[in-house]
Design an enzyme around this catalytic site. Structure first.
Site, PDB file in Angstrom:
ATOM      1  CG  ASP A  22      -2.034   0.978   1.150  1.00  0.00           C
ATOM      2  OD1 ASP A  22      -2.345   1.434   0.041  1.00  0.00           O
ATOM      3  OD2 ASP A  22      -2.614   1.303   2.200  1.00  0.00           O
ATOM      4  CG  HIS A  39       0.905   2.198  -9.229  1.00  0.00           C
ATOM      5  ND1 HIS A  39       0.508   1.495  -8.100  1.00  0.00           N
ATOM      6  CD2 HIS A  39      -0.110   3.052  -9.511  1.00  0.00           C
ATOM      7  CE1 HIS A  39      -0.696   1.908  -7.732  1.00  0.00           C
ATOM      8  NE2 HIS A  39      -1.091   2.851  -8.566  1.00  0.00           N
ATOM      9  CG  LEU A 133      10.051 -16.896  -2.954  1.00  0.00           C
ATOM     10  CD1 LEU A 133       9.538 -17.038  -1.523  1.00  0.00           C
ATOM     11  CD2 LEU A 133      10.606 -15.495  -3.183  1.00  0.00           C
TER      12      LEU A 133
END
Length: 257
Positions: A22, A39, A133
């Site tokens: 956020d 962004h 991962l």
């Protein structure tokens, strides 16, 4: 940063970390820039945190990249985000493969534009054999959408007698969720100072430790990740038991540390 990393107990790592990324828009506006500027810079944070998790040996990392509610944002921002998504995947997929990272996606993929779906499909196939991962991107995702889909599909299986309603358990429901192949998150991080989980993994976060930081996502780096993990390791996870019971369990014969 290295000092913080050295303080982390590698035997007590959260197996799965989920992050609500956020603050991109607010970070940009504070700098007098367009929201898309935030962004764009948030991608650098994604790269750094994915690398940090891979280096530590975290098994699963889920990033809340785009919610179903985000489709209601201004058209120019949505279009810009989709183009940024495609561009980022195209640039990063080789690095993911090189670092043995497997990409997964959860969410309503039918809502994505065709060019974004195609790019994602290729990336998923390209990294499918990797064993390090597991990077899970929540795209066009919301937990209420996921639960509605799960109940709908479960009801269909009851209707066609593939499933006995009396045999339904929590484990049954979990098999209908988008995250059925992943363990539940043990640590959820939200950046930018908001104290809510915003329709994100509502079922899966039932016993996760929640960590909130005022740091905007474009400024979030490995140092901040380490701080969150150290905070997690300092908590007592009781799962409904008392502290005395937890201590008793730890001292039980056969317990490994």
């Amino acid at each position: 940063m290295d000092v913080l990393k050295e303080e982390i107990d590698l035997k007590k790592l959260p197996r799965h970390i989920a992050i609500i990324m956020d603050g991109n828009g607010r970070w940009a506006q504070e700098k007098g820039q367009d929201r898309l500027f935030g962004h764009f810079h948030g991608v650098e944070s994604v790269r750094d945190i994915v690398e940090g998790c891979a280096e530590l040996g975290i098994g699963y990392l889920t990033l809340y990249a785009f919610s179903t509610e985000n489709w209601d944002r201004p058209a120019y921002e949505v279009t810009g985000l989709m183009e940024l998504l495609v561009e980022t995947i195209r640039k990063e997929v080789e690095t993911l493969n090189k670092n043995n990272i497997r990409l997964h996606v959860i969410g309503d993929m039918s809502m994505l534009p065709d060019y974004a779906s195609m790019e994602l499909k290729e990336a998923l196939e390209f990294t499918a054999g990797n064993t390090g991962l597991n990077l899970v991107m929540a795209l066009s995702y919301s937990s209420r959408w996921e639960l509605t889909e799960a109940v709908r599909n479960l009801a269909r299986d009851v209707q066609t007698e593939k499933l006995d309603p009396d045999a339904i358990t929590q484990d049954t429901l979990q098999q209908y969720l988008s995250t059925r192949d992943f363990p539940d998150p043990e640590l959820m991080i939200r950046t930018s100072g908001e104290y809510r989980i915003s329709n994100f993994l509502l079922y899966q976060l039932a016993y996760a430790e929640l960590y909130f930081t005022s740091v905007r996502w474009p400024d979030f780096r490995k140092k901040n990740l380490y701080e969150a993990i150290l905070d997690f390791q300092g908590r007592e996870r009781r799962f409904g038991k008392t502290s005395a019971q937890i201590q008793q369990d730890l001292m039980a014969p056969g317990t490994t540390f």
